[in-house]
Design a protein around this motif. Structure first.
Motif, PDB file in Angstrom:
ATOM      1  N   LEU A  63      34.481 -31.805  22.087  1.00 19.40           N
ATOM      2  CA  LEU A  63      34.762 -30.511  21.465  1.00 19.40           C
ATOM      3  C   LEU A  63      33.814 -30.391  20.272  1.00 19.40           C
ATOM      4  O   LEU A  63      33.783 -31.270  19.414  1.00 19.40           O
ATOM      5  N   VAL A  64      33.049 -29.318  20.224  1.00 19.68           N
ATOM      6  CA  VAL A  64      32.060 -29.135  19.160  1.00 19.68           C
ATOM      7  C   VAL A  64      32.569 -28.076  18.186  1.00 19.68           C
ATOM      8  O   VAL A  64      32.895 -26.962  18.593  1.00 19.68           O
ATOM      9  N   VAL A  65      32.616 -28.452  16.912  1.00 22.71           N
ATOM     10  CA  VAL A  65      33.178 -27.598  15.869  1.00 22.71           C
ATOM     11  C   VAL A  65      32.072 -27.198  14.904  1.00 22.71           C
ATOM     12  O   VAL A  65      31.401 -28.061  14.325  1.00 22.71           O
ATOM     13  N   GLY A  66      31.871 -25.904  14.712  1.00 22.05           N
ATOM     14  CA  GLY A  66      30.856 -25.419  13.789  1.00 22.05           C
ATOM     15  C   GLY A  66      31.457 -24.534  12.717  1.00 22.05           C
ATOM     16  O   GLY A  66      32.199 -23.604  13.014  1.00 22.05           O
ATOM     17  N   HIS A  67      31.131 -24.839  11.459  1.00 27.19           N
ATOM     18  CA  HIS A  67      31.631 -24.053  10.333  1.00 27.19           C
ATOM     19  C   HIS A  67      30.568 -23.066   9.863  1.00 27.19           C
ATOM     20  O   HIS A  67      29.399 -23.426   9.714  1.00 27.19           O
ATOM     21  N   SER A  68      30.977 -21.830   9.637  1.00 25.69           N
ATOM     22  CA  SER A  68      30.127 -20.809   9.039  1.00 25.69           C
ATOM     23  C   SER A  68      28.844 -20.627   9.853  1.00 25.69           C
ATOM     24  O   SER A  68      28.895 -20.412  11.060  1.00 25.69           O
ATOM     25  N   ALA A  69      27.673 -20.752   9.220  1.00 27.29           N
ATOM     26  CA  ALA A  69      26.415 -20.573   9.938  1.00 27.29           C
ATOM     27  C   ALA A  69      26.264 -21.570  11.073  1.00 27.29           C
ATOM     28  O   ALA A  69      25.607 -21.286  12.089  1.00 27.29           O
ATOM     29  N   ALA A  70      26.879 -22.743  10.936  1.00 31.56           N
ATOM     30  CA  ALA A  70      26.782 -23.771  11.984  1.00 31.56           C
ATOM     31  C   ALA A  70      27.554 -23.392  13.242  1.00 31.56           C
ATOM     32  O   ALA A  70      27.513 -24.137  14.222  1.00 31.56           O
ATOM     33  N   ALA A  71      28.235 -22.259  13.235  1.00 32.57           N
ATOM     34  CA  ALA A  71      28.778 -21.724  14.486  1.00 32.57           C
ATOM     35  C   ALA A  71      27.647 -21.579  15.501  1.00 32.57           C
ATOM     36  O   ALA A  71      27.834 -21.804  16.696  1.00 32.57           O
ATOM     37  N   THR A  72      26.468 -21.218  15.010  1.00 34.52           N
ATOM     38  CA  THR A  72      25.316 -21.085  15.901  1.00 34.52           C
ATOM     39  C   THR A  72      24.877 -22.446  16.442  1.00 34.52           C
ATOM     40  O   THR A  72      24.514 -22.565  17.619  1.00 34.52           O
ATOM     41  N   LEU A  73      24.918 -23.489  15.608  1.00 32.76           N
ATOM     42  CA  LEU A  73      24.567 -24.822  16.091  1.00 32.76           C
ATOM     43  C   LEU A  73      25.545 -25.283  17.171  1.00 32.76           C
ATOM     44  O   LEU A  73      25.146 -25.887  18.177  1.00 32.76           O
ATOM     45  N   ALA A  74      26.820 -25.006  16.981  1.00 34.17           N
ATOM     46  CA  ALA A  74      27.815 -25.366  17.987  1.00 34.17           C
ATOM     47  C   ALA A  74      27.555 -24.615  19.294  1.00 34.17           C
ATOM     48  O   ALA A  74      27.675 -25.170  20.390  1.00 34.17           O
ATOM     49  N   LEU A  76      24.644 -23.411  20.299  1.00 34.02           N
ATOM     50  CA  LEU A  76      23.427 -23.951  20.892  1.00 34.02           C
ATOM     51  C   LEU A  76      23.721 -25.238  21.656  1.00 34.02           C
ATOM     52  O   LEU A  76      23.100 -25.508  22.690  1.00 34.02           O
ATOM     53  N   ALA A  77      24.675 -26.024  21.160  1.00 28.62           N
ATOM     54  CA  ALA A  77      25.079 -27.233  21.883  1.00 28.62           C
ATOM     55  C   ALA A  77      25.711 -26.871  23.220  1.00 28.62           C
ATOM     56  O   ALA A  77      25.447 -27.507  24.244  1.00 28.62           O
ATOM     57  N   ALA A  78      26.551 -25.825  23.215  1.00 27.28           N
ATOM     58  CA  ALA A  78      27.189 -25.383  24.461  1.00 27.28           C
ATOM     59  C   ALA A  78      26.177 -24.798  25.436  1.00 27.28           C
ATOM     60  O   ALA A  78      26.389 -24.815  26.648  1.00 27.28           O
ATOM     61  N   ASP A  79      25.079 -24.284  24.905  1.00 19.82           N
ATOM     62  CA  ASP A  79      24.016 -23.745  25.755  1.00 19.82           C
ATOM     63  C   ASP A  79      23.207 -24.863  26.406  1.00 19.82           C
ATOM     64  O   ASP A  79      22.724 -24.705  27.532  1.00 19.82           O
ATOM     65  N   ALA A  80      23.097 -26.000  25.708  1.00 17.82           N
ATOM     66  CA  ALA A  80      22.210 -27.066  26.177  1.00 17.82           C
ATOM     67  C   ALA A  80      22.924 -28.222  26.858  1.00 17.82           C
ATOM     68  O   ALA A  80      22.288 -29.008  27.565  1.00 17.82           O
ATOM     69  N   ARG A  81      24.232 -28.363  26.642  1.00 15.69           N
ATOM     70  CA  ARG A  81      24.965 -29.509  27.159  1.00 15.69           C
ATOM     71  C   ARG A  81      26.325 -29.067  27.706  1.00 15.69           C
ATOM     72  O   ARG A  81      26.832 -27.996  27.365  1.00 15.69           O
ATOM     73  N   GLU A  82      26.922 -29.937  28.499  1.00 17.97           N
ATOM     74  CA  GLU A  82      28.308 -29.719  28.901  1.00 17.97           C
ATOM     75  C   GLU A  82      29.200 -30.148  27.749  1.00 17.97           C
ATOM     76  O   GLU A  82      29.111 -31.278  27.260  1.00 17.97           O
ATOM     77  N   VAL A  83      30.054 -29.266  27.291  1.00 16.14           N
ATOM     78  CA  VAL A  83      30.995 -29.580  26.219  1.00 16.14           C
ATOM     79  C   VAL A  83      32.393 -29.174  26.661  1.00 16.14           C
ATOM     80  O   VAL A  83      32.570 -28.311  27.525  1.00 16.14           O
ATOM     81  N   ALA A  84      33.396 -29.816  26.058  1.00 16.38           N
ATOM     82  CA  ALA A  84      34.779 -29.503  26.409  1.00 16.38           C
ATOM     83  C   ALA A  84      35.206 -28.153  25.863  1.00 16.38           C
ATOM     84  O   ALA A  84      36.096 -27.496  26.404  1.00 16.38           O
ATOM     85  N   GLY A  85      34.582 -27.750  24.787  1.00 15.67           N
ATOM     86  CA  GLY A  85      34.924 -26.491  24.155  1.00 15.67           C
ATOM     87  C   GLY A  85      34.187 -26.362  22.841  1.00 15.67           C
ATOM     88  O   GLY A  85      33.523 -27.299  22.374  1.00 15.67           O
ATOM     89  N   VAL A  86      34.298 -25.192  22.261  1.00  9.23           N
ATOM     90  CA  VAL A  86      33.659 -24.901  20.979  1.00  9.23           C
ATOM     91  C   VAL A  86      34.706 -24.298  20.054  1.00  9.23           C
ATOM     92  O   VAL A  86      35.488 -23.438  20.459  1.00  9.23           O
ATOM     93  N   VAL A  87      34.723 -24.775  18.809  1.00 13.34           N
ATOM     94  CA  VAL A  87      35.564 -24.192  17.773  1.00 13.34           C
ATOM     95  C   VAL A  87      34.655 -23.663  16.674  1.00 13.34           C
ATOM     96  O   VAL A  87      33.787 -24.392  16.172  1.00 13.34           O
ATOM     97  N   LEU A  88      34.831 -22.410  16.329  1.00  6.44           N
ATOM     98  CA  LEU A  88      34.060 -21.786  15.258  1.00  6.44           C
ATOM     99  C   LEU A  88      34.991 -21.512  14.085  1.00  6.44           C
ATOM    100  O   LEU A  88      36.096 -20.992  14.267  1.00  6.44           O
ATOM    101  N   ILE A  89      34.551 -21.870  12.881  1.00  3.79           N
ATOM    102  CA  ILE A  89      35.372 -21.689  11.683  1.00  3.79           C
ATOM    103  C   ILE A  89      34.669 -20.727  10.740  1.00  3.79           C
ATOM    104  O   ILE A  89      33.649 -21.057  10.133  1.00  3.79           O
ATOM    105  N   GLY A  90      35.188 -19.521  10.635  1.00  3.29           N
ATOM    106  CA  GLY A  90      34.650 -18.562   9.670  1.00  3.29           C
ATOM    107  C   GLY A  90      33.202 -18.179   9.912  1.00  3.29           C
ATOM    108  O   GLY A  90      32.502 -17.802   8.970  1.00  3.29           O
ATOM    109  N   PHE A  92      30.056 -16.905  13.193  1.00  5.08           N
ATOM    110  CA  PHE A  92      29.808 -16.368  14.524  1.00  5.08           C
ATOM    111  C   PHE A  92      28.430 -16.798  15.005  1.00  5.08           C
ATOM    112  O   PHE A  92      27.483 -16.858  14.213  1.00  5.08           O
ATOM    113  N   PRO A  93      28.290 -17.085  16.288  1.00  7.62           N
ATOM    114  CA  PRO A  93      26.985 -17.526  16.787  1.00  7.62           C
ATOM    115  C   PRO A  93      25.965 -16.405  16.810  1.00  7.62           C
ATOM    116  O   PRO A  93      26.269 -15.280  17.200  1.00  7.62           O
ATOM    117  N   GLY A  94      24.756 -16.743  16.370  1.00  6.74           N
ATOM    118  CA  GLY A  94      23.677 -15.782  16.466  1.00  6.74           C
ATOM    119  C   GLY A  94      23.250 -15.589  17.912  1.00  6.74           C
ATOM    120  O   GLY A  94      23.488 -16.446  18.769  1.00  6.74           O
TER     121      GLY A  94
END
Length: 220
Positions: A63-74, A76-90, A92-94
């Motif tokens: 599970l990949v968790v991204g805070h604030s601007a790092a929502a985009t990093l999370a 990008l991980a889901a775009d490049a790899r298989e992940v169980a899920g994504v959690v965004l905190i405050g 939004f992905p660019g």
């Protein structure tokens, strides 16, 4: 058991997750915070590589968790790899083609923390001591990260389970922004859950136990 990869937002070190990390471990989960490259020459690609290395280090899709601007990093991980899920905190992905942190002041040098006056409403639940402690540990944001261009190519990311934790805004606010076309990546997500958290923009500092529980819920 789902591993959890924690990615901090702008200016923050991985240590900002310390209390959340400990609470997740107490809940029986394995968590690790990504040490993002922040040296002066670091690029967005360098930070993406660090996130993907953390994802690849898990035995199973994490599970990949991204805070604030790092929502985009999370994301990008889901775009490049298989992940169980994504959690965004405050945050939004660019979208593809956007600058990672295009909202920062333009220039050529690295970007220091803008100061609490720019985030007064977002930091309403942080007292003076907490703000001072956070700022003392902040790092400078490399220009190569801030101006890096987001590149997304795998439509499978839209089917990844996604939880948007809404701290300084409400789920109703987020839904209105999605419906209004302001958040195109979220509008295409097929498994999006909006969750309220009554806090400011940095709940890992102001409400670590409550935040950890929401992350654990998403992992469960």
């Amino acid at each position: 058991m789902t591993d959890i990869v924690l990615i901090q937002g702008l200016w923050l070190k991985p240590q900002v997750w310390a209390e959340v990390h400990d609470e997740l471990e107490r809940l029986g989960l394995t968590a690790s915070a990504v040490d993002l490259p922040v040296h002066a020459e670091a690029t967005l690609a360098d930070q993406v590589d660090a996130v993907l290395a953390a994802v690849d280090a898990s035995d199973d899709p994490p599970l990949v968790v991204g805070h604030s601007a790092a929502a985009t990093l999370a994301w990008l991980a889901a775009d490049a790899r298989e992940v169980a899920g994504v959690v965004l905190i405050g945050g939004f992905p660019g979208a593809d083609g956007e600058a990672y942190a295009g909202f920062l002041p333009a220039g050529t040098g690295s970007v220091d923390f803008l100061g609490w006056s720019d985030f007064e409403e977002d930091a309403a639940d942080l007292n003076a001591a907490s703000r001072a402690a956070m700022q003392a540990e902040m790092v400078t944001m490399p220009r190569g990260v801030a101006d890096g261009v987001v590149r997304l190519s795998n439509p499978a990311r839209y089917n990844v389970p996604m939880t948007l934790i809404c701290p300084e805004f409400s789920p109703d606010d987020a839904k209105a922004w999605i419906d209004g076309g302001d958040l195109p990546e979220l509008a295409k997500a097929t498994k999006l859950t909006l969750v309220n958290l009554d806090s400011g923009h940095w709940p890992m500092v102001s409400q670590p136990a409550a935040l950890a529980q929401l992350i654990a819920d998403a992992a469960g």
